[in-house]
Design a protein around this motif. Structure first.
Motif, PDB file in Angstrom:
ATOM      1  N   GLU A 308       0.841  -1.206   0.000  1.00 13.28           N
ATOM      2  CA  GLU A 308       0.000   0.000   0.000  1.00 13.28           C
ATOM      3  C   GLU A 308       0.875   1.254   0.000  1.00 13.28           C
ATOM      4  OE1 GLU A 308      -3.145   0.990  -0.179  1.00 13.28           O
ATOM      5  OE2 GLU A 308      -4.487  -0.254   1.019  1.00 13.28           O
ATOM      6  N   LEU A 309       1.848   1.308   0.902  1.00 13.30           N
ATOM      7  CA  LEU A 309       2.730   2.469   0.997  1.00 13.30           C
ATOM      8  C   LEU A 309       3.662   2.571  -0.218  1.00 13.30           C
ATOM      9  CD1 LEU A 309       3.688   2.232   4.788  1.00 13.30           C
ATOM     10  CD2 LEU A 309       2.180   3.915   3.741  1.00 13.30           C
ATOM     11  N   PHE A 310       4.186   1.438  -0.635  1.00 13.88           N
ATOM     12  CA  PHE A 310       5.112   1.390  -1.764  1.00 13.88           C
ATOM     13  C   PHE A 310       4.445   1.897  -3.041  1.00 13.88           C
ATOM     14  CE2 PHE A 310       6.891  -1.150  -5.322  1.00 13.88           C
ATOM     15  CZ  PHE A 310       8.218  -0.757  -5.254  1.00 13.88           C
ATOM     16  N   HIS A 311       3.256   1.381  -3.322  1.00 11.30           N
ATOM     17  CA  HIS A 311       2.544   1.734  -4.549  1.00 11.30           C
ATOM     18  C   HIS A 311       2.177   3.223  -4.551  1.00 11.30           C
ATOM     19  CE1 HIS A 311       0.033   1.279  -8.049  1.00 11.30           C
ATOM     20  NE2 HIS A 311      -1.036   1.699  -7.389  1.00 11.30           N
ATOM     21  N   SER A 312       1.671   3.712  -3.446  1.00 10.54           N
ATOM     22  CA  SER A 312       1.293   5.123  -3.363  1.00 10.54           C
ATOM     23  C   SER A 312       2.505   6.032  -3.519  1.00 10.54           C
ATOM     24  CB  SER A 312       0.603   5.388  -2.018  1.00 10.54           C
ATOM     25  OG  SER A 312       0.413   6.767  -1.803  1.00 10.54           O
ATOM     26  N   ARG A 313       3.594   5.689  -2.860  1.00 11.69           N
ATOM     27  CA  ARG A 313       4.791   6.535  -2.881  1.00 11.69           C
ATOM     28  C   ARG A 313       5.371   6.653  -4.284  1.00 11.69           C
ATOM     29  NH1 ARG A 313       8.686   8.653   0.420  1.00 11.69           N
ATOM     30  NH2 ARG A 313      10.864   8.459  -0.213  1.00 11.69           N
ATOM     31  N   ASN A 314       5.301   5.595  -5.079  1.00  6.45           N
ATOM     32  CA  ASN A 314       5.879   5.630  -6.421  1.00  6.45           C
ATOM     33  C   ASN A 314       5.277   6.743  -7.275  1.00  6.45           C
ATOM     34  OD1 ASN A 314       7.608   3.531  -5.873  1.00  6.45           O
ATOM     35  ND2 ASN A 314       6.318   1.956  -6.820  1.00  6.45           N
ATOM     36  N   TYR A 315       4.001   7.059  -7.060  1.00  2.11           N
ATOM     37  CA  TYR A 315       3.341   8.089  -7.860  1.00  2.11           C
ATOM     38  C   TYR A 315       3.717   9.501  -7.410  1.00  2.11           C
ATOM     39  CZ  TYR A 315       0.540   4.998 -10.742  1.00  2.11           C
ATOM     40  OH  TYR A 315       0.138   4.072 -11.685  1.00  2.11           O
ATOM     41  N   THR A 316       4.390   9.629  -6.279  1.00  4.37           N
ATOM     42  CA  THR A 316       4.816  10.950  -5.814  1.00  4.37           C
ATOM     43  C   THR A 316       6.156  11.366  -6.399  1.00  4.37           C
ATOM     44  OG1 THR A 316       6.000  10.138  -3.845  1.00  4.37           O
ATOM     45  CG2 THR A 316       3.616  10.478  -3.634  1.00  4.37           C
ATOM     46  N   PHE A 317       6.815  10.486  -7.116  1.00  2.37           N
ATOM     47  CA  PHE A 317       8.131  10.799  -7.666  1.00  2.37           C
ATOM     48  C   PHE A 317       8.053  11.645  -8.937  1.00  2.37           C
ATOM     49  CE2 PHE A 317       9.519   6.587  -5.610  1.00  2.37           C
ATOM     50  CZ  PHE A 317       9.875   7.244  -4.444  1.00  2.37           C
ATOM     51  N   TYR A 318       6.857  11.838  -9.476  1.00  2.11           N
ATOM     52  CA  TYR A 318       6.691  12.572 -10.726  1.00  2.11           C
ATOM     53  C   TYR A 318       5.654  13.678 -10.547  1.00  2.11           C
ATOM     54  CZ  TYR A 318       9.105   8.482 -12.593  1.00  2.11           C
ATOM     55  OH  TYR A 318      10.013   7.483 -12.814  1.00  2.11           O
ATOM     56  N   SER A 319       5.795  14.742 -11.344  1.00  2.00           N
ATOM     57  CA  SER A 319       4.889  15.896 -11.247  1.00  2.00           C
ATOM     58  C   SER A 319       4.105  16.123 -12.541  1.00  2.00           C
ATOM     59  CB  SER A 319       5.698  17.154 -10.917  1.00  2.00           C
ATOM     60  OG  SER A 319       6.701  17.383 -11.909  1.00  2.00           O
ATOM     61  N   CYS A 320       3.873  15.049 -13.277  1.00  2.44           N
ATOM     62  CA  CYS A 320       3.257  15.176 -14.602  1.00  2.44           C
ATOM     63  C   CYS A 320       1.767  14.846 -14.593  1.00  2.44           C
ATOM     64  CB  CYS A 320       3.973  14.268 -15.593  1.00  2.44           C
ATOM     65  SG  CYS A 320       4.039  12.530 -15.081  1.00  2.44           S
ATOM     66  N   TRP A 321       1.156  14.837 -13.410  1.00  2.00           N
ATOM     67  CA  TRP A 321      -0.208  14.307 -13.322  1.00  2.00           C
ATOM     68  C   TRP A 321      -1.299  15.364 -13.453  1.00  2.00           C
ATOM     69  CZ3 TRP A 321       0.803   9.477 -13.906  1.00  2.00           C
ATOM     70  CH2 TRP A 321       1.930   8.907 -13.313  1.00  2.00           C
ATOM     71  N   LYS A 322      -0.968  16.636 -13.338  1.00  2.00           N
ATOM     72  CA  LYS A 322      -1.963  17.711 -13.331  1.00  2.00           C
ATOM     73  C   LYS A 322      -3.008  17.424 -12.259  1.00  2.00           C
ATOM     74  CE  LYS A 322      -1.578  19.585 -18.021  1.00  2.00           C
ATOM     75  NZ  LYS A 322      -2.288  19.872 -19.292  1.00  2.00           N
ATOM     76  N   ASP A 323      -4.266  17.378 -12.646  1.00  2.00           N
ATOM     77  CA  ASP A 323      -5.355  17.153 -11.687  1.00  2.00           C
ATOM     78  C   ASP A 323      -5.892  15.719 -11.756  1.00  2.00           C
ATOM     79  OD1 ASP A 323      -5.233  19.811 -10.821  1.00  2.00           O
ATOM     80  OD2 ASP A 323      -6.541  20.464 -12.475  1.00  2.00           O
ATOM     81  N   LYS A 324      -5.106  14.817 -12.274  1.00  2.00           N
ATOM     82  CA  LYS A 324      -5.574  13.436 -12.439  1.00  2.00           C
ATOM     83  C   LYS A 324      -5.697  12.737 -11.085  1.00  2.00           C
ATOM     84  CE  LYS A 324      -3.421  13.000 -16.978  1.00  2.00           C
ATOM     85  NZ  LYS A 324      -2.936  14.406 -17.017  1.00  2.00           N
ATOM     86  N   ALA A 325      -6.677  11.865 -10.975  1.00  2.00           N
ATOM     87  CA  ALA A 325      -6.834  11.059  -9.753  1.00  2.00           C
ATOM     88  C   ALA A 325      -5.688  10.057  -9.671  1.00  2.00           C
ATOM     89  CB  ALA A 325      -8.174  10.330  -9.778  1.00  2.00           C
ATOM     90  N   LEU A 326      -5.099   9.952  -8.491  1.00  2.00           N
ATOM     91  CA  LEU A 326      -3.926   9.092  -8.293  1.00  2.00           C
ATOM     92  C   LEU A 326      -4.127   8.188  -7.079  1.00  2.00           C
ATOM     93  CD1 LEU A 326      -1.101  11.762  -8.779  1.00  2.00           C
ATOM     94  CD2 LEU A 326      -1.850  10.050 -10.448  1.00  2.00           C
ATOM     95  N   PRO A 327      -3.394   7.091  -7.014  1.00  2.00           N
ATOM     96  CA  PRO A 327      -3.509   6.175  -5.866  1.00  2.00           C
ATOM     97  C   PRO A 327      -2.685   6.640  -4.670  1.00  2.00           C
ATOM     98  CG  PRO A 327      -1.935   5.286  -7.418  1.00  2.00           C
ATOM     99  CD  PRO A 327      -2.492   6.549  -8.052  1.00  2.00           C
ATOM    100  N   CYS A 328      -2.720   7.931  -4.377  1.00  2.00           N
ATOM    101  CA  CYS A 328      -1.922   8.474  -3.281  1.00  2.00           C
ATOM    102  C   CYS A 328      -2.709   8.433  -1.974  1.00  2.00           C
ATOM    103  CB  CYS A 328      -1.494   9.910  -3.591  1.00  2.00           C
ATOM    104  SG  CYS A 328      -0.362  10.020  -5.000  1.00  2.00           S
ATOM    105  N   LEU A 329      -1.996   8.283  -0.885  1.00  2.00           N
ATOM    106  CA  LEU A 329      -2.601   8.197   0.439  1.00  2.00           C
ATOM    107  C   LEU A 329      -2.485   9.528   1.152  1.00  2.00           C
ATOM    108  CD1 LEU A 329      -1.036   4.785   1.563  1.00  2.00           C
ATOM    109  CD2 LEU A 329      -3.333   5.140   0.623  1.00  2.00           C
ATOM    110  N   SER A 330      -3.446   9.796   2.029  1.00  2.00           N
ATOM    111  CA  SER A 330      -3.365  10.988   2.861  1.00  2.00           C
ATOM    112  C   SER A 330      -2.343  10.756   3.974  1.00  2.00           C
ATOM    113  CB  SER A 330      -4.734  11.297   3.470  1.00  2.00           C
ATOM    114  OG  SER A 330      -5.083  10.298   4.418  1.00  2.00           O
TER     115      SER A 330
END
Length: 401
Positions: A308-330
């Motif tokens: 859960e933490l690993f998958h969410s963190r991987n999407y924080t390494f890039y800033s190309c998402w604009k306003d797209k929904a992502l699997p990030c955790l609060s």
């Protein structure tokens, strides 16, 4: 790593008095070839040299009993016999109450020499029968990897045994539906360790191939529960490692200036959300069938929070998402995963059989996502207990934190 002057002052035993007194890593250098000669009158193995350690390092159901089944194989397989004796000597060095050995090599030096002998014997065996899938060869390489986890702080040699040794043999032979209990125990133990290697090294694994995934989703061998927690969590970690590898390759294949408006980026974001649902559905579908008295359940639960933490963190390494929904955790969700995982890890440390080295991936993810001093202190404390139990490779995770 400690300086060479410290390493040359190690006094034997584990940890030795000198390194405890100077707060250094107790890891004497491996002796030069032929610098110490190991002599024994008979190589006949009457008792499993690895049995004491196996009792608290059961990587799969039946692991401890498998070590007893290995005894007849040891008498006819020099690399297996030698690595088993190396593990026994390493265990003895950490339980020794004396630090001087007059006229004899210390158990730790004997362990290093025996391990070197086992490597040479394995090379000879493989030269005679390349890529042999015999039980004695597979177990020899697995135990060599275990020795590396218990004797070195890097873990890279263990990873090589897994990837270049065992994976190469098993990938070429393919999944086999009918296996002996000894072979099945080996494969279950290997699968858990290979899943850990793949996700921690950012690498793929042949176990993510459909044939191997189907092999483990098909009816289980006699004596295995359909809800075996370690089989289930290994599958999830294998899938997580595979998704991460494909994710990073897909991002890197798109030139950075083109990422913001590239339709593939939206697809990657959607795939991430879908896989996050896969992780959570896995938890709901599997954990309700587990026997809560099973000693492996806390380990499987702690391991679940890591993807859960690993998958969410991987999407924080890039800033190309604009306003797209992502699997990030609060932040609250992250802290809940970390706190739950640490409670489970502290429970696992009290277990007499579960190998706490399998906590390294969960603890690595806890450390990478933690921002609270109290959490980081607990993580380091757990890693120090894992180090004290014999798995000195935990020092690498501690230094990263």
């Amino acid at each position: 790593m400690a300086g060479s002057s410290c390493l040359s002052s190690c006094e034997g035993g584990y940890p030795c008095a000198y390194c405890v007194r100077t707060s250094n890593i107790c890891e004497p250098p491996k002796p030069l070839p032929n610098s110490v000669k190991f002599v024994t009158e008979s190589y006949t193995v009457q008792n499993p040299a690895i049995q004491p350690g196996a009792q608290r390092c059961q990587f799969a159901n039946g692991f401890a009993s498998a070590t007893t089944q290995l005894v007849p194989l040891m008498n006819g397989c020099s690399p297996l016999r030698e690595v088993a004796m190396a593990l026994g000597a390493l265990e003895a060095s950490r339980r020794a109450s004396i630090t001087s050995y007059y006229g004899k090599e210390s158990p730790q030096v004997a362990a290093m020499n025996l391990y070197g002998m086992s490597i040479q014997s394995l090379r000879t065996k493989l030269a005679e029968a390349p890529l042999s899938c015999r039980d004695d060869i597979l177990w020899s390489i697995f135990l060599m990897g275990l020795f590396e986890l218990m004797s070195g702080t890097l873990g890279d040699q263990w990873a090589q045994h897994m990837r270049q040794g065992l994976s190469t043999i098993l990938r070429l032979t393919g999944p086999v539906t009918s296996r002996s209990s000894l072979s099945q125990t080996f494969l279950d133990a290997f699968r858990v360790m290979e899943a850990t290697r793949a996700v921690m090294y950012g690498d793929g694994t042949f176990l993510s191939q459909d044939a191997w995934l189907h092999h483990y989703s098909s009816p289980k061998p006699r004596g295995y529960s359909v809800s075996d927690p370690m089989r289930g969590i290994a599958t999830l970690i294998i899938q997580t490692a595979s998704f991460a590898k494909n994710f990073f390759e897909a991002i890197q294949n798109i030139p950075e200036p083109q990422r913001l408006d590239n339709p593939a980026i939206e697809a990657i974001a959607g795939q991430g959300l879908h896989f996050q649902h896969t992780i959570r559905n896995w938890y709901q579908d599997n954990t309700r069938h587990w026997n809560r008295s099973d000693p492996y359940v806390p380990l499987a639960l702690a391991s679940y929070h890591a993807p859960e933490l690993f998958h969410s963190r991987n999407y924080t390494f890039y800033s190309c998402w604009k306003d797209k929904a992502l699997p990030c955790l609060s932040r609250d969700e992250i802290d809940t995963h970390i706190d739950t995982k640490l409670c489970l890890a502290e429970q696992i440390l009290k277990s007499a059989i579960v190998p706490n080295v399998l906590l390294l991936f969960p603890l690595r993810m806890a450390g990478a996502n933690s921002i609270k001093a109290e959490q980081q202190s607990r993580i380091i404390g757990i890693l120090e207990q894992i180090y004290s139990s014999g798995f000195v490779v935990s020092e690498r995770i501690k230094l990263n934190i």
